[in-house]
Design an enzyme around this catalytic site. Structure first.
Site, PDB file in Angstrom:
ATOM      1  N   ASP A 173      57.426  33.373  26.854  1.00  0.00           N
ATOM      2  CA  ASP A 173      56.529  33.806  25.763  1.00  0.00           C
ATOM      3  C   ASP A 173      56.223  33.003  24.679  1.00  0.00           C
ATOM      4  O   ASP A 173      55.606  33.033  23.503  1.00  0.00           O
ATOM      5  CB  ASP A 173      56.445  35.144  25.433  1.00  0.00           C
ATOM      6  CG  ASP A 173      57.485  35.599  24.452  1.00  0.00           C
ATOM      7  OD1 ASP A 173      58.545  34.826  24.241  1.00  0.00           O
ATOM      8  OD2 ASP A 173      57.418  36.539  23.742  1.00  0.00           O
ATOM      9  N   ARG A 174      57.245  31.940  24.472  1.00  0.00           N
ATOM     10  CA  ARG A 174      57.447  31.116  23.166  1.00  0.00           C
ATOM     11  C   ARG A 174      57.571  29.698  23.806  1.00  0.00           C
ATOM     12  O   ARG A 174      58.015  29.342  24.798  1.00  0.00           O
ATOM     13  CB  ARG A 174      58.676  31.319  22.551  1.00  0.00           C
ATOM     14  CG  ARG A 174      58.573  31.117  20.994  1.00  0.00           C
ATOM     15  CD  ARG A 174      59.732  31.850  20.310  1.00  0.00           C
ATOM     16  NE  ARG A 174      59.494  33.223  20.220  1.00  0.00           N
ATOM     17  CZ  ARG A 174      59.253  33.979  19.151  1.00  0.00           C
ATOM     18  NH1 ARG A 174      59.706  33.192  18.067  1.00  0.00           N
ATOM     19  NH2 ARG A 174      59.001  35.178  18.854  1.00  0.00           N
TER      20      ARG A 174
ATOM     21  N   ARG B 264      64.842  46.753  20.311  1.00  0.00           N
ATOM     22  CA  ARG B 264      65.602  45.533  20.634  1.00  0.00           C
ATOM     23  C   ARG B 264      67.076  45.909  20.069  1.00  0.00           C
ATOM     24  O   ARG B 264      67.231  46.258  18.825  1.00  0.00           O
ATOM     25  CB  ARG B 264      65.135  44.297  20.092  1.00  0.00           C
ATOM     26  CG  ARG B 264      66.043  43.193  20.843  1.00  0.00           C
ATOM     27  CD  ARG B 264      65.311  41.627  20.257  1.00  0.00           C
ATOM     28  NE  ARG B 264      65.887  41.502  18.832  1.00  0.00           N
ATOM     29  CZ  ARG B 264      65.171  41.227  17.969  1.00  0.00           C
ATOM     30  NH1 ARG B 264      63.957  41.085  18.057  1.00  0.00           N
ATOM     31  NH2 ARG B 264      65.888  40.877  16.673  1.00  0.00           N
TER      32      ARG B 264
ATOM     33  N   SER C 156      63.850  38.352  24.881  1.00  0.00           N
ATOM     34  CA  SER C 156      62.988  37.103  24.582  1.00  0.00           C
ATOM     35  C   SER C 156      64.045  35.804  24.244  1.00  0.00           C
ATOM     36  O   SER C 156      64.988  35.556  25.095  1.00  0.00           O
ATOM     37  CB  SER C 156      61.947  37.330  23.350  1.00  0.00           C
ATOM     38  OG  SER C 156      60.986  36.285  23.275  1.00  0.00           O
TER      39      SER C 156
ATOM     40  N   ASP D  96      61.968  34.321  28.248  1.00  0.00           N
ATOM     41  CA  ASP D  96      60.863  35.038  29.051  1.00  0.00           C
ATOM     42  C   ASP D  96      59.556  34.461  28.955  1.00  0.00           C
ATOM     43  O   ASP D  96      58.576  35.107  29.122  1.00  0.00           O
ATOM     44  CB  ASP D  96      61.066  36.582  28.324  1.00  0.00           C
ATOM     45  CG  ASP D  96      60.521  36.534  26.920  1.00  0.00           C
ATOM     46  OD1 ASP D  96      60.572  35.554  26.045  1.00  0.00           O
ATOM     47  OD2 ASP D  96      60.032  37.482  26.378  1.00  0.00           O
TER      48      ASP D  96
END
Length: 418
Positions: free
Chosen positions: A306-307, A43, A145, A304
């Protein structure tokens, strides 16, 4: 290698401009160190240089992964590889998640590896889920993210759907350094449109994922009858359609979207930080809409998806639960006091189960708050029915396997090593 071989004109110009303007320190910073694997992948900011995310560093990373996977799996070219992406992008470097995903796929397709390349943007969990469902050897998700808009990332998942850990990360880095020159075909992003080895797993994975979601819904009939209203924001990311389908799988009416944040926007125009775990500071539009619509629950997913964070109205005030807190409160049977912290309505509880992640940091904080000894809890689990004996049941459910990453134990492996 020479930057003359870089085929991205925008990033090539960035380096040339630095050279012409005598910015030698910045040139050294960009060119004399390479991205290293962090949390399961790479990242960084998008831009020119070997320490940035760009076409060239993604190609080099994928070549290294190909070399390592070829060594690890004799059936690599039968099982294939999964590639997904979100909607991030940056005009100044001509980088977008979709373009970087196409280049990732191109490296592998050019080496005759079947690639499961999603035909549109997907939530991050779809990639590790697809790796397992399709029995691929690994997968990559191009996303940063919940991080700032300038960033992008390259998340790598192993054949078991888990993010890569040591020693895989270190071995991949070695392989990257052994093959930094782009191979023939590595720049050909159009291969995903022409290669017979490219497969689109979107419909199958989406259908299977939603069917599996239904298996953790225990009160669907009750959910279908509820008058409870929900507001959802995806913070300009990929989540809206997928969250809507997840609500349908649970029997709920579709959530009310925050119109300003519903559609993908790589500039994240309405938020400084697209992270739902920031709580009320980023939920302003959501909470305002919920007040107008008389909705009692706000569900926020990061770009994205995922959280997760959930805000619930209690006695006229909003209580925000982050994804980690939800996992700690609802996913761990040893913490039995969750009823003190949330609504007792079964339909609300099911919303919390839609998506959670676990953080040991959050678990330790809650254990401290509740007066539990964190280390003693896990020591008890590791010696449940006797020395070195884990629990065989979780409530009414059998426990099939135990993976204890702290000690390196995994009962599902022949050598019992995690």
């Amino acid at each position: 290698m020479s930057i003359a071989k870089c085929q991205n004109q925008k990033t090539k110009e960035q380096i040339e401009n630095l050279l012409q303007n005598g910015k030698y320190k910045e040139l050294r910073d960009r060119l004399c160190c390479r991205l290293t694997f962090g949390t399961a992948g790479l990242r960084s900011a998008m831009g020119a240089g070997f320490c940035y995310i760009n076409d060239l560093t993604v190609i080099q990373s994928t070549q290294g992964i190909y070399k390592y996977l070829e060594r690890c799996f004799s059936d690599f070219k039968q099982r294939g590889f999964v590639v997904g992406y979100d909607t991030r992008g940056q005009v100044t470097s001509n980088c977008s998640s979709k373009k970087l995903a196409k280049l990732t796929a191109a490296v592998l397709l050019a080496k005759d590896v079947p690639v499961y390349f999603f035909s549109t943007y997907v939530p991050t969990p779809f990639v590790p889920y697809a790796v397992q469902q399709l029995r691929a050897v690994a997968g990559v998700m191009i996303t940063a993210s919940h991080n700032r808009k300038e960033d992008n990332g390259y998340k790598v998942y192993w054949e078991n759907g888990a993010q890569i850990t040591s020693p895989h990360d270190k071995e991949i880095i070695k392989c990257i350094e052994e093959c930094v020159e782009p191979w023939n075909g590595s720049w050909n992003e159009n291969l995903v449109d022409t290669s017979p080895l490219r497969r689109d797993p979107l419909q199958k994975i989406c259908d299977c994922y939603m069917e599996d979601l239904k298996k953790i819904c225990y009160h669907r009939e009750l959910n279908m009858q509820t008058n409870l209203k929900f507001v959802h924001t995806s913070f300009h990311g990929v989540g809206h359609d997928y969250v809507r389908w997840a609500f349908k799988a649970f029997g709920f009416q579709p959530p009310i979207p925050v119109p300003e944040q519903k559609d993908p926007d790589p500039d994240f125009s309405t938020v400084k930080c697209p992270n739902p775990e920031e709580g009320e500071s980023v939920l302003e539009l959501s909470l305002r809409l919920a007040e107008r619509e008389n909705a009692k629950v706000v569900v926020a997913t990061d770009p994205d998806a995922d959280r997760l964070a959930v805000a619930e109205q209690q006695n006229g005030c909003w209580k925000v639960f982050t994804g980690n807190e939800l996992a700690a409160l609802f996913g761990w049977w040893m913490f039995s006091r969750w009823k003190e912290n949330c609504s007792k309505d079964a339909d609300v509880k099911n919303v919390y189960m839609l998506a959670t992640t676990v953080s040991s940091k959050i678990l330790r904080a809650i254990a401290l708050k509740e007066g539990f000894n964190f280390e003693r809890i896990f020591e008890r689990l590791r010696n449940f029915d006797g020395p070195q004996s884990y629990p065989k049941f979780c409530g009414v459910y059998n426990i099939l396997h135990v993976r204890d990453v702290t000690t390196g134990y995994d009962s599902s492996q022949p050598n019992k090593k995690s």
